[in-house]
Design an enzyme around this catalytic site. Structure first.
Site, PDB file in Angstrom:
ATOM      1  N   ARG A  45      71.765  14.559-123.431  1.00  0.00           N
ATOM      2  CA  ARG A  45      73.018  14.308-124.161  1.00  0.00           C
ATOM      3  C   ARG A  45      72.912  13.909-125.463  1.00  0.00           C
ATOM      4  NH1 ARG A  45      75.405   9.510-124.438  1.00  0.00           N
ATOM      5  NH2 ARG A  45      74.691   8.838-122.410  1.00  0.00           N
ATOM      6  N   TYR A 105      94.556  26.963-135.276  1.00  0.00           N
ATOM      7  CA  TYR A 105      94.384  27.212-133.632  1.00  0.00           C
ATOM      8  C   TYR A 105      95.117  25.892-132.988  1.00  0.00           C
ATOM      9  CZ  TYR A 105      92.370  27.158-128.948  1.00  0.00           C
ATOM     10  OH  TYR A 105      92.320  27.120-127.503  1.00  0.00           O
ATOM     11  N   ASP A 148      87.055  24.539-140.565  1.00  0.00           N
ATOM     12  CA  ASP A 148      86.855  25.485-139.293  1.00  0.00           C
ATOM     13  C   ASP A 148      86.602  26.980-139.807  1.00  0.00           C
ATOM     14  OD1 ASP A 148      87.119  27.130-137.177  1.00  0.00           O
ATOM     15  OD2 ASP A 148      88.614  25.815-136.259  1.00  0.00           O
ATOM     16  N   LYS A 197      83.152  32.260-130.063  1.00  0.00           N
ATOM     17  CA  LYS A 197      83.650  33.490-131.065  1.00  0.00           C
ATOM     18  C   LYS A 197      82.583  34.198-131.644  1.00  0.00           C
ATOM     19  CE  LYS A 197      87.411  31.577-129.472  1.00  0.00           C
ATOM     20  NZ  LYS A 197      87.320  30.185-129.633  1.00  0.00           N
TER      21      LYS A 197
HETATM   22  N1  LCS Z   1      89.042  26.915-133.906  1.00  0.00           N
HETATM   23  C1  LCS Z   1      89.530  27.903-133.743  1.00  0.00           C
HETATM   24  C2  LCS Z   1      89.867  28.663-135.155  1.00  0.00           C
HETATM   25  C3  LCS Z   1      89.558  28.614-132.846  1.00  0.00           C
HETATM   26  O1  LCS Z   1      90.384  30.002-132.437  1.00  0.00           O
HETATM   27  C4  LCS Z   1      89.378  28.062-131.329  1.00  0.00           C
HETATM   28  C5  LCS Z   1      89.647  28.867-130.080  1.00  0.00           C
HETATM   29  C6  LCS Z   1      88.952  26.730-131.483  1.00  0.00           C
HETATM   30  C7  LCS Z   1      88.648  26.299-132.767  1.00  0.00           C
HETATM   31  C8  LCS Z   1      88.324  25.996-130.391  1.00  0.00           C
HETATM   32  O2  LCS Z   1      87.306  26.416-129.532  1.00  0.00           O
HETATM   33  P1  LCS Z   1      86.914  26.373-128.144  1.00  0.00           P
HETATM   34  O3  LCS Z   1      86.989  25.184-127.543  1.00  0.00           O
HETATM   35  O4  LCS Z   1      87.937  27.452-127.496  1.00  0.00           O
HETATM   36  O5  LCS Z   1      85.266  26.937-128.039  1.00  0.00           O
HETATM   37  N2  LCS Z   1      90.367  29.631-130.371  1.00  0.00           N
HETATM   38  C9  LCS Z   1      90.886  30.462-129.240  1.00  0.00           C
HETATM   39  C10 LCS Z   1      91.803  31.532-129.436  1.00  0.00           C
HETATM   40  O6  LCS Z   1      92.372  31.987-130.558  1.00  0.00           O
HETATM   41  N3  LCS Z   1      92.239  32.069-128.189  1.00  0.00           N
HETATM   42  O7  LCS Z   1      91.749  31.642-127.241  1.00  0.00           O
HETATM   43  C11 LCS Z   1      90.776  30.350-127.789  1.00  0.00           C
END
Ligand code: LCS
Length: 394
Positions: free
Chosen positions: A58, A111, A183, A208
């Site tokens: 961790r 998001y 971000d 992503k």
């Molecule tokens: N920031 C952005 C710009 C994102 O698009 C997402 C997830 C996150 C943070 C969060 O990341 P995660 O915890 O899912 O790894 N975006 C998503 C989307 O547009 N469709 O499904 C997930």
């Protein structure tokens, strides 16, 4: 050769590589929760921070360190902090940087959950927030408060693809003593390096583009300074938002082809955006590489390419959008983005379902908005798929 002297594509492959005793060509998976100390004194020294030996996964793990150093090198920051997910990264940043009574000023179209967690949960601990159109710097200025501490920018924004001027935001942050967080998920470090423009912290949902294969959820934070790195890392470790070694290994494998995947998918995205824009059934198309994009020039200046995210609305609105999504055969109807496969989704009812109707409407997340994440399939096949789905609308 030192990592910092190497070009981006070489760092993708080699940055963060471990000095591994068996000569393994790739970083091994150290699938161990804990690490043996050489002596009681050594254990005490590790805990006291006098020895940088590994203690417990961790807190840190060699496979995770390799990924953290790789992404930190790609973004040009002090160090990397790998997290369980992109939301684990956002939460660690928020918790580390915001105190009771502080105010966070943010892009409105971000998001959904990155906004919902502040408005529904951090608000319980006295954190104030404003979500505004950050493509207009004057709007940001208007919403500054004496207690504003964090400027949080998502560019291109999810899902409106609005582009915010990072250099202008960094100047605003400096003048007002704000920590500027970006971000960078929609761009990946291949297209944009916010720290170069003066941001203080950059983070990614590595779920992503960085991993790129729709088989891992994860996040990585890269602060510009040691002070911010220590502050955020400590919070991540205490809250247990850490990544695990197998996850880190998969992301390390994915990141190696980042440039190749993005070069290919953005070339296809440009063709698809042009195809959509010329289609009589389209009401509007938003892609940073189209001169019709309101921040087309800024995108050209700030990003090294236009990426592979496209949003559009059909003349038939949501009903037509639903039919189109249901008729696409190659593009997968699924949330997420940035993978080798083309995905399509409806933000208002899916990724941004948790954001109120009024907030969605003022942020431009309209009911007709359909979002594409273009993959690396053959472009003719993707266009043929769109063509047959659009024909079905008649
Ligand atoms: N920031 C952005 C710009 C994102 O698009 C997402 C997830 C996150 C943070 C969060 O990341 P995660 O915890 O899912 O790894 N975006 C998503 C989307 O547009 N469709 O499904 C997930």
């Amino acid at each position: 050769m030192k990592n910092k002297d190497l070009k981006f594509d070489t760092r993708l492959i080699h940055a963060g590589a471990l000095d591994e005793p068996f000569g393994s060509a790739t970083v091994p998976i150290y699938q161990s929760s804990t690490f043996a100390f050489k002596s009681a004194e050594h254990g005490a020294a590790c805990f006291a921070g006098e020895d940088n030996g590994y203690i417990y996964t961790r807190i840190g793990n060699p496979t995770i360190t390799a990924l953290e150093e790789n992404i930190a090198s790609l973004e040009g920051g002090f160090g990397g902090i790998a997290t369980s997910s992109g939301m684990g990264a956002a939460t660690s940043i928020y918790m580390a940087l915001l105190n009771q009574g502080d105010h966070i000023l943010s892009t409105d179209a971000i998001y959904g959950p990155s906004r919902v967690i502040i408005e529904s949960h951090f608000s319980r601990f006295g954190v104030e927030s404003s979500y505004v159109d950050s493509t207009d710097i004057e709007e940001l200025k208007k919403h500054l408060r004496p207690n504003t501490k964090v400027l949080y920018i998502e560019t291109p924004a999810n899902p409106t693809i609005g582009i915010t001027d990072l250099k202008a935001c960094a100047a605003l942050a400096r003048e007002n003593d704000l920590v500027m967080v970006v971000d960078n998920t929609f761009c990946s470090p291949f297209l944009q390096n916010p720290l170069e423009y003066g941001a203080d912290v950059v983070f990614h949902s590595v779920t992503k583009f960085i991993n790129g294969h729709a088989d891992v959820v994860g996040g990585v934070i890269v602060p510009a300074t040691e002070e911010l790195y220590r502050k955020i890392r400590s919070l991540m470790v205490y809250t247990g938002c850490n990544m695990d070694p197998h996850q880190a290994w998969l992301v390390l494998r994915g990141v190696k082809t980042l440039s190749l995947r993005i070069e290919r998918s953005q070339a296809t995205a440009m063709k698809i955006a042009r195809y959509l824009e010329s289609h009589p059934q389209m009401a509007w198309v938003r892609y940073p590489g189209l001169p019709s994009h309101p921040q087309y020039e800024l995108a050209g200046r700030q990003m090294k390419g236009y990426g592979s995210m496209i949003s559009f609305g059909l003349k038939g609105g949501y009903e037509a959008g639903k039919m189109l999504m249901n008729h696409l055969e190659l593009a997968t109807l699924a949330v997420s983005l940035g993978g080798v496969e083309t995905l399509v989704q409806h933000p208002a009812s899916m990724t941004h379902a948790g954001v109120s109707r009024e907030d969605k409407s003022s942020a431009g997340i309209t009911d007709d908005l359909v979002r594409f994440s273009i993959g690396i399939e053959d472009e003719d096949d993707l266009i043929a798929d769109l063509e047959q789905a659009l024909k079905s609308l008649h």
